[in-house]
Scaffold this motif. Structure first.
Motif, short mmCIF file in Angstrom:
data_model
loop_
_atom_site.label_atom_id
_atom_site.label_comp_id
_atom_site.label_asym_id
_atom_site.label_seq_id
_atom_site.Cartn_x
_atom_site.Cartn_y
_atom_site.Cartn_z
N GLY A 218 0.78 -1.22 0.00
CA GLY A 218 0.00 0.00 0.00
C GLY A 218 0.82 1.27 0.00
O GLY A 218 2.00 1.29 0.37
N LYS A 424 -2.87 -1.18 -2.74
CA LYS A 424 -3.92 -0.30 -2.22
C LYS A 424 -3.36 1.11 -2.03
O LYS A 424 -2.17 1.29 -1.75
N ASN A 457 -9.49 0.05 -5.15
CA ASN A 457 -8.27 -0.04 -4.33
C ASN A 457 -7.87 1.30 -3.74
O ASN A 457 -6.91 1.38 -2.96
N SER A 490 -4.85 -3.85 4.44
CA SER A 490 -4.08 -4.01 3.20
C SER A 490 -2.89 -4.95 3.35
O SER A 490 -2.14 -5.16 2.39
#
Length: 493
Positions: A218, A424, A457, A490
């Motif tokens: 992420g 993400k 996302n 995530s």
């Protein structure tokens, strides 16, 4: 020349070896209580040496030191490295150290600086941060070359790091080294960047994938700027004028220029005008009729709190520092750029552009004092170099990779997300951020070249604060919760 301890004569070889830089990391042990749970953690702080492979006449000639990069890493004791996330964090500038995210939001200790109307006077203070992201992720704060205690190595040119690509590669190398040396290739990995740090983070997501095969879980983009065309008030580029308008309206609302209207209502009206009628009016130029121009001037003035005369005189195009200087001129005040909740005085009130940003002036002192005390007194790292909070020496920053076009990393973020569909993205917006306005960042996200399903996302969080939204205490607490939830959801563990 003799050694004071042994009396032995020093040879040229001894001196040469001494001149070779080496890591100077210091490790200390600490603990913090989070929700009645005691967390024991290890802090490692100091400079790591980055090296480059040298070829002479086509032959390998060793690894030459190119930079010494300062970092502070926090790791939770006794954690399973394969399951424990790690977040690499940095600020922006270009030229900023990581002090703001480190001591303002993410780290286990935070500075007490106060807020609008209740700023803390010197000498300031440091306290535990029970909302620290360390409860959910190990943390590595990185100061790019020429910021903090980071410097180019002896004989190297600092300018090689003062640009988009050099900065990207050096920070990426720090991440690779730390990950490898600490056995964290199988850990969930995140980047947290603020301001230009979001530019760096988005480009790093692609760079780490393509250069090292390192795929991230992420990105945390705080006060995002991914496409500089949205911020560049240059001749012929009308885009920023529309994208800053909702922020101008939010600032006017905060300072009482919209009466008792709800902020959401003001923003909805500003966004509607900024998306349709206003850019149309700018595009028409002298083809606007007198009635159409008068209507556009009137609506812009009503939304921003500026006078119709002023809006008309600047041809409907209000550059952002001009706005911060003008909007409260009748009160003999200027508003902040980084955080427009702050106001300040100026040398005189006939200026077109304010002398300084009162929001930056309000936080510079507390963060500088806290960081210099913290590193030496608590983390036991000592260095006689000045810790460069915000270095001017990196300018002019090189964007030579974008010659002939505007600077954007939106394409790189899109590429990273397409190649890694599990990546993400969390984006944090401050309604009173006059440096990277929320509507401009939304505009870029809406134009990412990714499949429709990948938009799921991306998550957004909005705060009633500025560029460093964590200066506002309620925003800091909420943002800490939001980032913790993002990391947890995530991590794919």
């Amino acid at each position: 020349m003799t050694d004071k301890d042994t009396g032995d004569a020093k040879t040229p070889a001894d001196k040469a070896e001494k001149d070779i830089p080496s890591d100077d990391l210091v490790t200390t042990q600490h603990s913090i209580t989070v929700k009645r749970r005691k967390l024991n953690y290890t802090t490692t702080t100091g400079r790591v040496v980055l090296r480059k492979e040298v070829l002479t006449d086509g032959k390998f000639d060793g690894h030459l030191a190119k930079a010494e990069v300062f970092l502070t890493a926090y790791t939770l004791d006794g954690a399973d490295a394969a399951k424990r996330p790690v977040t690499f964090a940095f600020n922006g500038g270009p030229g900023s150290s990581s002090v703001w995210l480190h001591l303002g939001l993410l780290g286990p200790r935070r500075v007490v600086s106060g807020d609008v109307g209740e700023l803390v006077p010197p000498p300031y203070d440091l306290v535990d941060n029970p909302e620290t992201l360390l409860a959910h992720s190990d943390l590595v704060f990185i100061d790019p070359v020429s910021t903090g205690f980071s410097r180019a190595a002896k004989g190297e040119q600092p300018g090689e790091f003062h640009g988009f690509q050099g900065d990207l590669e050096s920070v990426g190398e720090v991440i690779r080294l730390w990950t490898s040396r600490n056995g964290r290739w199988l850990s969930p990995k995140f980047l947290a960047g603020e301001s230009y740090g979001t530019t760096r983070a988005a480009a790093l997501a692609e760079h780490l994938q393509t250069r090292y095969g390192m795929y991230l879980n992420g990105l945390m983009l705080i006060s995002s700027v991914l496409d500089f065309a949205t911020l560049d008030f240059s001749e012929g580029n009308d885009l920023p004028y529309s994208l800053f308008l909702p922020t101008y309206a939010a600032i006017a609302h905060y300072h009482g220029l919209h009466g008792d209207r709800p902020l959401d209502e003001v923003l909805a009206e500003a966004e509607e005008f900024a998306s349709r009628d206003y850019p149309w009016a700018l595009a028409r130029g002298h083809r606007l009729t007198a009635e159409e121009r008068a209507s556009a001037v009137s609506r812009f003035a009503a939304l921003t709190g500026l006078s119709e005369d002023y809006v008309d005189r600047v041809d409907l195009r209000v550059e952002h520092v001009r706005f911060f200087t003008e909007v409260l001129r009748s009160r003999r005040k200027v508003v902040g750029r980084l955080d427009s909740r702050f106001t300040g005085s100026d040398a005189d009130y006939g200026r077109e552009l304010f002398t300084e940003d009162p929001s930056y002036s309000a936080i510079m002192g507390p963060y500088t004092a806290a960081l210099n005390h913290y590193l030496r007194a608590e983390l036991e790292y000592r260095n006689d170099l000045p810790y460069e909070i915000l270095s001017r020496s990196v300018h002019p920053w090189s964007y030579k990779e974008f010659e002939g076009t505007h600077v954007t990393v939106a394409n790189r973020l899109s590429s990273a997300m397409r190649a890694n569909p599990d990546l993400k993205v969390h984006i944090a917006y401050g309604h009173y951020d006059g440096a990277t306005p929320y509507y401009a960042a939304e505009h870029v996200v809406a134009h990412l070249r990714i499949p429709a399903e990948l938009h799921d996302n991306i998550e957004a969080a909005y705060y009633p604060a500025g560029h460093m939204m964590y200066v506002h205490e309620p925003s800091r607490v909420q943002q800490s919760k939001d980032l913790a939830a993002f990391v947890q959801s995530s991590s794919n563990r």
